[in-house]
Design an enzyme around this catalytic site. Structure first.
Site, short mmCIF file in Angstrom:
data_model
loop_
_atom_site.label_atom_id
_atom_site.label_comp_id
_atom_site.label_asym_id
_atom_site.label_seq_id
_atom_site.Cartn_x
_atom_site.Cartn_y
_atom_site.Cartn_z
N GLY A 65 34.41 52.40 32.09
CA GLY A 65 33.56 52.58 33.27
C GLY A 65 32.09 52.25 33.05
O GLY A 65 31.24 52.76 33.77
N SER A 66 31.80 51.37 32.08
CA SER A 66 30.38 51.03 31.90
C SER A 66 29.86 50.24 33.10
O SER A 66 28.68 50.36 33.45
CB SER A 66 30.16 50.26 30.59
OG SER A 66 30.72 48.98 30.64
N LEU A 83 43.04 47.86 36.09
CA LEU A 83 44.06 46.98 35.52
C LEU A 83 45.31 46.81 36.38
O LEU A 83 46.26 46.16 35.95
CB LEU A 83 44.45 47.47 34.11
CG LEU A 83 43.32 47.32 33.08
CD1 LEU A 83 43.75 47.89 31.73
CD2 LEU A 83 42.89 45.88 32.93
N ASN A 119 35.63 42.05 42.41
CA ASN A 119 36.10 42.29 41.04
C ASN A 119 35.14 41.62 40.07
O ASN A 119 34.47 40.65 40.44
CB ASN A 119 37.51 41.70 40.85
CG ASN A 119 38.06 41.95 39.46
OD1 ASN A 119 37.91 43.05 38.91
ND2 ASN A 119 38.67 40.95 38.85
N HIS A 141 35.12 39.82 36.23
CA HIS A 141 36.00 39.28 35.19
C HIS A 141 35.12 38.72 34.06
O HIS A 141 34.16 37.99 34.35
CB HIS A 141 36.89 38.19 35.78
CG HIS A 141 37.89 37.67 34.79
ND1 HIS A 141 39.03 38.36 34.46
CD2 HIS A 141 37.90 36.55 34.04
CE1 HIS A 141 39.72 37.68 33.56
NE2 HIS A 141 39.05 36.57 33.29
#
Ligand code: GRF
Length: 205
Positions: A17-18, A96, A113, A115
Site C-alpha cells: 500500500g505504498s 492483484l 490502475n 503498472h
C-alpha cells in the site's frame, strides 16, 4: 458560491500500500484538490494497506473472495460498498485480482490502475510484482518505467494517462529496478488522479 463537492476516492489494494500512502499524502497536501480517500478495500487479510488506512482513520474493509460463489458476486459486493461511500473514482494500487465486467461497466472511465512498466510492454496476465522487472532485465531493455492507465476488460490494457520512464542501469536487480520505479509511481499516481478528477468534476460526478 456553491461549495465544491469533495470527490470520494476508493483505493483497492492487496499488499504493502505504498501507493495508497502516496495518494493519501497528496490529498492531504492539496496536490489532489477537493478529494479524499473515502474507503480502502483489500482482498487479503494481511495487506499492510489496511494498517495504513487505519492510521489515517480511513474506513478499510477486508473482503475475502473465498466467501463468494464467483468473482462477479464478489465484485457486486464491492460495488455495493463503493455506492455506500459514494465513491467517484476507484484507484487500483497493487490490487492483484482482475476486475469483472459488472464493476468495469458500472464505473467505466472511473477506474485507474498503476503498472510498474511502460505499457503496452511488459503487461498482461502473470506479469505483476517482481516478475515484471525480471522480464524487463531478461529482455535487456535500456529503460522501463511506470504507467497509470484506465482499466478496461483486458488486463493492463486501457488508455494510458501518464507514463514515466526510468533508466535500467548496469548491475540492476529486479529489486533495485522496482525501487527506482516505485519512487516515480508515488509521484505520477497522484498526478494522474488529479488530471482525471479535473475532467470528471467538470461533469456531474
Ligand atoms: C506497484 O509496483 C504497482 O505498480 C503494482 O503493484 C505495486 C504495489 O505496490 N501494481 P504498493 O502496494 O502500492 O506498495
Amino acid at each position: 458560491m456553491a461549495k465544491q463537492k469533495m470527490a470520494h476516492l476508493s483505493v483497492l489494494a492487496s499488499g504493502n500500500g505504498s501507493n495508497l500512502q502516496a495518494i493519501i499524502e497528496a490529498s492531504k497536501k492539496g496536490e489532489i484538490p477537493n478529494a479524499q480517500v473515502a474507503l480502502v478495500v483489500v482482498n487479503r487479510p494481511e495487506a499492510f494497506a489496511r494498517e495504513r488506512a487505519r492510521r489515517e482513520k480511513i474506513p478499510e474493509l477486508f473482503l475475502n473472495p473465498q466467501d463468494y460463489p464467483d468473482r462477479e458476486t464478489y465484485f457486486a459486493r464491492i460495488i455495493t460498498e463503493l455506492e455506500n461511500y459514494q465513491v467517484d473514482l476507484i484507484c487500483l494500487a497493487g490490487f492483484l485480482l482482475q476486475l469483472t465486467p459488472n464493476i468495469i461497466s458500472r464505473y467505466r472511465g472511473k477506474i485507474l490502475n498503476i503498472h510498474p512498466a511502460l505499457l503496452p510492454k511488459f503487461g498482461g496476465k502473470g506479469l505483476y510484482g517482481q516478475r515484471v522487472h525480471e522480464a524487463v532485465l531478461a529482455a535487456g531493455e535500456k529503460e522501463s518505467g511506470a504507467t497509470v492507465h484506465f482499466v478496461d476488460e483486458e488486463y493492463d490494457h486501457g488508455p494510458a494517462i501518464i507514463q514515466k520512464r526510468v533508466p535500467v542501469l548496469a548491475g540492476d536487480t529486479a529489486q533495485s529496478l522496482a525501487d527506482r520505479i516505485l519512487t516515480e509511481e508515488h509521484k505520477i499516481y497522484p498526478q494522474a488522479i488529479r488530471l482525471v478528477l479535473e475532467k470528471l468534476m467538470g461533469k456531474a460526478l
